[in-house]
Design a protein around this motif. Structure first.
Motif: not given
Length: 93
Positions: A18-47
């Motif tokens: 996933l790190g090579s597929a999404y070469p962004e600084a946000s890491g796991g947040v980008a993966w969660v946003e891609e799969a579940f949307g912005q709200k869940v990505g925000l929640m994953a980043g905050y938690l």
């Protein structure tokens, strides 16, 4: 010994893929946003941030607890000396 390998090797493989597929600084947040949307990505980043802050805050507490347990257990007179110093300071004040 086998349990950590069963968990860590697949975790490392998924993170590398996933790190090579999404070469962004946000890491796991980008993966969660891609799969579940912005709200869940925000929640994953905050938690993730809360978990990191909590985890980092506990290390000094654990370290001091360890140091005091080692000092007290290796020197039986440590606590007596500490109380003696305090009582001398109070008497001289």
């Amino acid at each position: 010994l086998i349990g950590p390998l069963v968990w860590s090797v697949p975790e490392a493989a998924v993170t590398a893929e996933l790190g090579s597929a999404y070469p962004e600084a946000s890491g796991g947040v980008a993966w969660v946003e891609e799969a579940f949307g912005q709200k869940v990505g925000l929640m994953a980043g905050y938690l993730g941030w809360v978990a990191g802050a909590t985890d980092n805050a506990i290390y000094p507490v654990l370290f001091l607890e360890y140091v005091t347990s080692v000092l007290v257990s290796t020197d039986d007179d440590f606590e007596k000396d500490l109380h003696g110093i305090r009582s001398e300071q109070i008497q001289h004040a």
